[in-house]
Write a protein that holds these residues in place. Structure first.
Motif, PDB file in Angstrom:
ATOM      1  N   GLU A   1      -4.714 -17.143  -8.787  1.00  0.00           N
ATOM      2  CA  GLU A   1      -3.961 -17.794  -7.965  1.00  0.00           C
ATOM      3  C   GLU A   1      -3.026 -18.732  -8.641  1.00  0.00           C
ATOM      4  OE1 GLU A   1      -6.930 -19.314  -5.095  1.00  0.00           O
ATOM      5  OE2 GLU A   1      -7.527 -17.317  -4.661  1.00  0.00           O
ATOM      6  N   THR A   2      -2.317 -18.344  -9.615  1.00  0.00           N
ATOM      7  CA  THR A   2      -1.323 -19.207 -10.173  1.00  0.00           C
ATOM      8  C   THR A   2       0.148 -18.661  -9.873  1.00  0.00           C
ATOM      9  OG1 THR A   2      -1.492 -18.223 -12.423  1.00  0.00           O
ATOM     10  CG2 THR A   2      -2.680 -20.129 -11.892  1.00  0.00           C
ATOM     11  N   GLY A   3       0.176 -17.553  -9.436  1.00  0.00           N
ATOM     12  CA  GLY A   3       1.478 -16.801  -8.984  1.00  0.00           C
ATOM     13  C   GLY A   3       2.153 -16.476 -10.287  1.00  0.00           C
ATOM     14  N   ARG A   4       1.182 -16.171 -11.452  1.00  0.00           N
ATOM     15  CA  ARG A   4       1.871 -15.687 -12.653  1.00  0.00           C
ATOM     16  C   ARG A   4       1.723 -14.229 -12.972  1.00  0.00           C
ATOM     17  NH1 ARG A   4      -0.793 -19.122 -17.327  1.00  0.00           N
ATOM     18  NH2 ARG A   4      -2.526 -18.606 -15.773  1.00  0.00           N
ATOM     19  N   TYR A   5       0.587 -13.690 -12.548  1.00  0.00           N
ATOM     20  CA  TYR A   5       0.277 -12.101 -12.803  1.00  0.00           C
ATOM     21  C   TYR A   5      -0.188 -11.763 -11.481  1.00  0.00           C
ATOM     22  CZ  TYR A   5       0.181 -14.200 -17.418  1.00  0.00           C
ATOM     23  OH  TYR A   5       0.469 -14.711 -18.551  1.00  0.00           O
ATOM     24  N   THR A   6      -0.247 -10.304 -11.584  1.00  0.00           N
ATOM     25  CA  THR A   6      -0.831  -9.469 -10.496  1.00  0.00           C
ATOM     26  C   THR A   6      -1.787  -8.483 -11.152  1.00  0.00           C
ATOM     27  OG1 THR A   6       1.378  -9.706  -9.039  1.00  0.00           O
ATOM     28  CG2 THR A   6      -0.185  -7.770  -8.789  1.00  0.00           C
ATOM     29  N   LEU A   7      -2.790  -8.431 -10.755  1.00  0.00           N
ATOM     30  CA  LEU A   7      -3.732  -7.299 -11.142  1.00  0.00           C
ATOM     31  C   LEU A   7      -3.905  -6.448 -10.204  1.00  0.00           C
ATOM     32  CD1 LEU A   7      -6.051  -6.445 -13.464  1.00  0.00           C
ATOM     33  CD2 LEU A   7      -7.657  -8.066 -12.067  1.00  0.00           C
ATOM     34  N   VAL A   8      -3.688  -5.095 -10.866  1.00  0.00           N
ATOM     35  CA  VAL A   8      -3.456  -3.909  -9.723  1.00  0.00           C
ATOM     36  C   VAL A   8      -4.613  -3.053  -9.978  1.00  0.00           C
ATOM     37  CG1 VAL A   8      -2.223  -1.940  -8.847  1.00  0.00           C
ATOM     38  CG2 VAL A   8      -1.266  -4.177  -9.703  1.00  0.00           C
ATOM     39  N   ASP A   9      -5.444  -2.490  -9.158  1.00  0.00           N
ATOM     40  CA  ASP A   9      -6.513  -1.578  -9.220  1.00  0.00           C
ATOM     41  C   ASP A   9      -6.056  -0.284  -8.930  1.00  0.00           C
ATOM     42  OD1 ASP A   9      -8.628  -3.602  -9.792  1.00  0.00           O
ATOM     43  OD2 ASP A   9      -8.817  -3.972  -7.948  1.00  0.00           O
ATOM     44  N   CYS A  10      -6.021   0.866  -9.553  1.00  0.00           N
ATOM     45  CA  CYS A  10      -5.370   2.026  -9.657  1.00  0.00           C
ATOM     46  C   CYS A  10      -6.323   2.933  -9.834  1.00  0.00           C
ATOM     47  CB  CYS A  10      -3.976   2.325 -10.505  1.00  0.00           C
ATOM     48  SG  CYS A  10      -2.777   0.998 -10.329  1.00  0.00           S
ATOM     49  N   GLU A  11      -6.007   4.277  -9.304  1.00  0.00           N
ATOM     50  CA  GLU A  11      -6.574   5.552  -9.512  1.00  0.00           C
ATOM     51  C   GLU A  11      -5.467   6.565 -10.065  1.00  0.00           C
ATOM     52  OE1 GLU A  11      -8.487   9.083  -6.853  1.00  0.00           O
ATOM     53  OE2 GLU A  11      -8.970   6.992  -6.192  1.00  0.00           O
ATOM     54  N   GLU A  12      -6.018   7.204 -11.408  1.00  0.00           N
ATOM     55  CA  GLU A  12      -4.989   8.048 -11.693  1.00  0.00           C
ATOM     56  C   GLU A  12      -5.162   9.323 -11.077  1.00  0.00           C
ATOM     57  OE1 GLU A  12      -3.475   9.712 -16.347  1.00  0.00           O
ATOM     58  OE2 GLU A  12      -5.240   8.360 -16.274  1.00  0.00           O
ATOM     59  N   ILE A  13      -3.973   9.874 -10.746  1.00  0.00           N
ATOM     60  CA  ILE A  13      -3.656  11.174  -9.866  1.00  0.00           C
ATOM     61  C   ILE A  13      -2.942  11.915 -10.640  1.00  0.00           C
ATOM     62  CG2 ILE A  13      -3.762   9.890  -7.713  1.00  0.00           C
ATOM     63  CD1 ILE A  13      -0.974   9.918  -7.456  1.00  0.00           C
ATOM     64  N   LYS A  14      -3.313  13.388 -10.410  1.00  0.00           N
ATOM     65  CA  LYS A  14      -2.854  14.587 -11.037  1.00  0.00           C
ATOM     66  C   LYS A  14      -1.428  14.853 -10.461  1.00  0.00           C
ATOM     67  CE  LYS A  14      -6.050  14.707 -13.947  1.00  0.00           C
ATOM     68  NZ  LYS A  14      -5.966  14.083 -15.183  1.00  0.00           N
ATOM     69  N   PRO A  15      -0.275  14.900 -10.953  1.00  0.00           N
ATOM     70  CA  PRO A  15       1.127  15.257 -10.276  1.00  0.00           C
ATOM     71  C   PRO A  15       1.025  16.612  -9.664  1.00  0.00           C
ATOM     72  CG  PRO A  15       1.133  15.012 -12.640  1.00  0.00           C
ATOM     73  CD  PRO A  15      -0.074  14.834 -12.477  1.00  0.00           C
TER      74      PRO A  15
ATOM     75  N   GLY B   1       0.893  -1.150   0.085  1.00  0.00           N
ATOM     76  CA  GLY B   1      -0.013   0.014  -0.207  1.00  0.00           C
ATOM     77  C   GLY B   1       0.830   1.291  -0.134  1.00  0.00           C
ATOM     78  N   GLY B   2       0.349   2.242  -0.733  1.00  0.00           N
ATOM     79  CA  GLY B   2       1.021   3.386  -0.746  1.00  0.00           C
ATOM     80  C   GLY B   2       1.833   3.668  -1.789  1.00  0.00           C
ATOM     81  N   MET B   3       2.302   2.589  -2.709  1.00  0.00           N
ATOM     82  CA  MET B   3       3.062   2.481  -3.973  1.00  0.00           C
ATOM     83  C   MET B   3       2.228   3.279  -5.031  1.00  0.00           C
ATOM     84  SD  MET B   3       5.243  -1.101  -3.716  1.00  0.00           S
ATOM     85  CE  MET B   3       6.616  -0.924  -2.894  1.00  0.00           C
ATOM     86  N   ARG B   4       3.133   3.468  -6.032  1.00  0.00           N
ATOM     87  CA  ARG B   4       2.252   4.096  -7.075  1.00  0.00           C
ATOM     88  C   ARG B   4       3.241   3.560  -8.353  1.00  0.00           C
ATOM     89  NH1 ARG B   4       3.798  10.570  -6.678  1.00  0.00           N
ATOM     90  NH2 ARG B   4       5.873  10.355  -7.469  1.00  0.00           N
ATOM     91  N   LEU B   5       2.253   3.784  -9.490  1.00  0.00           N
ATOM     92  CA  LEU B   5       2.903   3.245 -10.865  1.00  0.00           C
ATOM     93  C   LEU B   5       3.101   4.746 -11.753  1.00  0.00           C
ATOM     94  CD1 LEU B   5       1.178   0.096 -11.363  1.00  0.00           C
ATOM     95  CD2 LEU B   5       3.582   0.179 -10.855  1.00  0.00           C
ATOM     96  N   ARG B   6       4.378   4.797 -12.459  1.00  0.00           N
ATOM     97  CA  ARG B   6       4.341   6.037 -13.368  1.00  0.00           C
ATOM     98  C   ARG B   6       4.661   5.547 -14.552  1.00  0.00           C
ATOM     99  NH1 ARG B   6       6.157  11.206 -12.741  1.00  0.00           N
ATOM    100  NH2 ARG B   6       6.436  11.024 -10.527  1.00  0.00           N
ATOM    101  N   LYS B   7       3.893   6.308 -15.657  1.00  0.00           N
ATOM    102  CA  LYS B   7       3.886   6.097 -17.211  1.00  0.00           C
ATOM    103  C   LYS B   7       4.301   7.487 -17.576  1.00  0.00           C
ATOM    104  CE  LYS B   7       2.150   4.634 -21.622  1.00  0.00           C
ATOM    105  NZ  LYS B   7       1.174   4.530 -22.248  1.00  0.00           N
ATOM    106  N   GLY B   8       5.644   7.909 -17.865  1.00  0.00           N
ATOM    107  CA  GLY B   8       5.953   9.304 -18.261  1.00  0.00           C
ATOM    108  C   GLY B   8       5.345  10.086 -17.142  1.00  0.00           C
ATOM    109  N   ALA B   9       4.339  11.281 -17.594  1.00  0.00           N
ATOM    110  CA  ALA B   9       3.838  11.913 -16.353  1.00  0.00           C
ATOM    111  C   ALA B   9       2.970  11.680 -15.994  1.00  0.00           C
ATOM    112  CB  ALA B   9       3.655  13.462 -17.204  1.00  0.00           C
ATOM    113  N   ARG B  10       2.124  10.487 -16.295  1.00  0.00           N
ATOM    114  CA  ARG B  10       1.086  10.100 -15.551  1.00  0.00           C
ATOM    115  C   ARG B  10       1.242   9.210 -14.498  1.00  0.00           C
ATOM    116  NH1 ARG B  10      -2.380   6.815 -20.033  1.00  0.00           N
ATOM    117  NH2 ARG B  10      -3.820   7.014 -18.349  1.00  0.00           N
ATOM    118  N   LEU B  11       0.633   9.439 -13.290  1.00  0.00           N
ATOM    119  CA  LEU B  11       0.697   8.762 -12.054  1.00  0.00           C
ATOM    120  C   LEU B  11      -0.551   7.873 -11.652  1.00  0.00           C
ATOM    121  CD1 LEU B  11       2.245  11.671  -9.810  1.00  0.00           C
ATOM    122  CD2 LEU B  11       3.276   9.626 -11.014  1.00  0.00           C
TER     123      LEU B  11
END
Length: 112
Positions: A98-112, A77-87
């Protein structure tokens, strides 16, 4: 993307930076939160909902996304992802099948 247990590796076309929060003393007894890069990864970004809420005569829009990536052990919790200027603030994450292959992340786009 409806999840049927398979993902085309070519679908991970977004290059993202995973950032972790870092608290630095502000010299007045408090802290200032900054972020530092933890990893660079390939992912797939899917917008899911755009919601407008009127507040103080303005109409701010909240956009949420699902971000698919290869499994990560170090998400928190508290981490974020960045794509260029998008957060993208990480709100929740899970292993979709539940196979340990992928992670699905729910995010909210925030303004920098």
């Amino acid at each position: 993307m409806a999840f049927d247990g398979t993902i085309d590796p070519g679908a991970f076309t977004a290059r993202l930076v995973l950032e972790q929060p870092v608290e630095v003393p502000d010299g007045q007894g408090g802290v200032e939160r900054t972020f530092s890069a933890l990893a660079t990864l390939w992912a797939r970004i899917e917008p899911t909902v755009a919601k407008a809420d009127e507040a103080a005569g303005t109409l701010p829009v909240t956009v949420t996304h699902r971000i698919w990536m290869r499994r990560r052990e170090n998400l928190a919790g508290g981490m974020r992802l960045r794509k260029g200027a998008r957060l993208f603030a990480i709100r929740a994450f899970r292993d979709p099948d539940e196979t340990g292959r992928y992670t699905l992340v729910d995010c909210e786009e925030i303004k920098p």
